[in-house]
Design an enzyme around this catalytic site. Structure first.
Site, PDB file in Angstrom:
ATOM      1  N   HIS A  79      46.329 -19.044  31.012  1.00 13.80           N
ATOM      2  CA  HIS A  79      46.479 -19.969  32.136  1.00 13.80           C
ATOM      3  C   HIS A  79      47.112 -19.199  33.279  1.00 13.80           C
ATOM      4  O   HIS A  79      48.208 -18.663  33.153  1.00 13.80           O
ATOM      5  CB  HIS A  79      47.344 -21.173  31.761  1.00 13.80           C
ATOM      6  CG  HIS A  79      47.508 -22.144  32.899  1.00 13.80           C
ATOM      7  ND1 HIS A  79      46.585 -23.150  33.161  1.00 13.80           N
ATOM      8  CD2 HIS A  79      48.465 -22.243  33.860  1.00 13.80           C
ATOM      9  CE1 HIS A  79      46.983 -23.829  34.227  1.00 13.80           C
ATOM     10  NE2 HIS A  79      48.110 -23.306  34.662  1.00 13.80           N
ATOM     11  N   CYS A  80      46.421 -19.131  34.395  1.00 18.00           N
ATOM     12  CA  CYS A  80      46.891 -18.363  35.551  1.00 18.00           C
ATOM     13  C   CYS A  80      47.708 -19.281  36.459  1.00 18.00           C
ATOM     14  O   CYS A  80      47.158 -20.194  37.089  1.00 18.00           O
ATOM     15  CB  CYS A  80      45.708 -17.764  36.311  1.00 18.00           C
ATOM     16  SG  CYS A  80      46.227 -16.780  37.744  1.00 18.00           S
ATOM     17  N   GLY A  81      49.003 -19.029  36.537  1.00 17.27           N
ATOM     18  CA  GLY A  81      49.864 -19.820  37.401  1.00 17.27           C
ATOM     19  C   GLY A  81      49.594 -19.608  38.876  1.00 17.27           C
ATOM     20  O   GLY A  81      49.800 -20.504  39.692  1.00 17.27           O
TER      21      GLY A  81
END
Length: 207
Positions: free
Chosen positions: A51-53
């Site tokens: 999951h790319c913040g």
């Protein structure tokens, strides 16, 4: 791992592993191989990588190529900006009473950012060549329940790898073979039967 037995529990519980995969209670579905539920996005993601913040979304099967392209362009642009900044710093330094303080700070920031992005880019190159995901690569000595499909396999085994060249082609063409897992017995046999070298052995595999 908790194995689902319909004879004793007609309703599967979250995390139960059945014949078709692992049960996800929030989504009410069975997860296939390499599928993981993302709490931030609130849904199951196929071939979950991470999951790319920064982007605010998950990177998975359908957008990982776009993410790799974005990462590549970001790295190139950062190094280009670093080169321009260094050039301008040298020009300012050669002027009488030139103050390079602000430009030098910017060059340092861009250089550090470029190193970080290059490391991430190189890491993804390795993952593409070996057909792994970031989530799988970060597994410890005993993979957790979300990596149920890796249980019982050697830590350095690559059950999804079909050869470096095939892995690269499959990644960029989104070949369904990407998620074809080799049989555990075949993986074990290949892993322990091959000749060991300093770059490829039962303890470590570089490619």
């Amino acid at each position: 791992l908790t194995r689902y037995d319909p004879a004793t529990s007609p309703v599967p519980l979250h995390g139960d592993v059945g014949p078709t995969g692992r049960y996800c209670e929030p989504c009410g579905r069975w997860q296939g191989v390499r599928v993981k539920h993302c709490r931030a996005c609130g849904r199951c993601v196929a071939r979950f990588d991470h999951h790319c913040g920064w982007l605010g979304t998950c990177v998975g099967r359908h957008n990982q190529r776009l993410f790799f392209g974005f990462l590549s362009m970001e790295m190139v642009v950062t190094w280009y900006a670093f080169g321009v900044t260094v050039y301008e710093t040298v020009k300012v330094a050669n002027r009488p009473h030139g103050d390079v303080g602000g430009v030098a700070v910017l060059a340092t920031f861009l250089g550090l950012s470029g190193c970080m992005l290059t490391g991430m880019w190189g890491g993804h190159i390795y993952l593409i060549m070996t057909n792994q995901t970031t989530f799988e690569q970060l597994k410890d000595r005993s993979p957790g329940p979300e990596l149920w499909y890796l249980h019982g396999m050697p830590l350095t085994a690559l059950p999804f790898s079909h050869g470096t060249w095939n892995n690269i082609v499959d990644f960029f063409t989104l070949n369904p073979r990407l998620d074809d897992r080799q049989d555990r017995q075949d993986v074990m046999q290949q892993h322990y039967a091959k000749d060991e070298t300093w770059w490829d052995n039962r303890h470590y595999n570089c490619c």
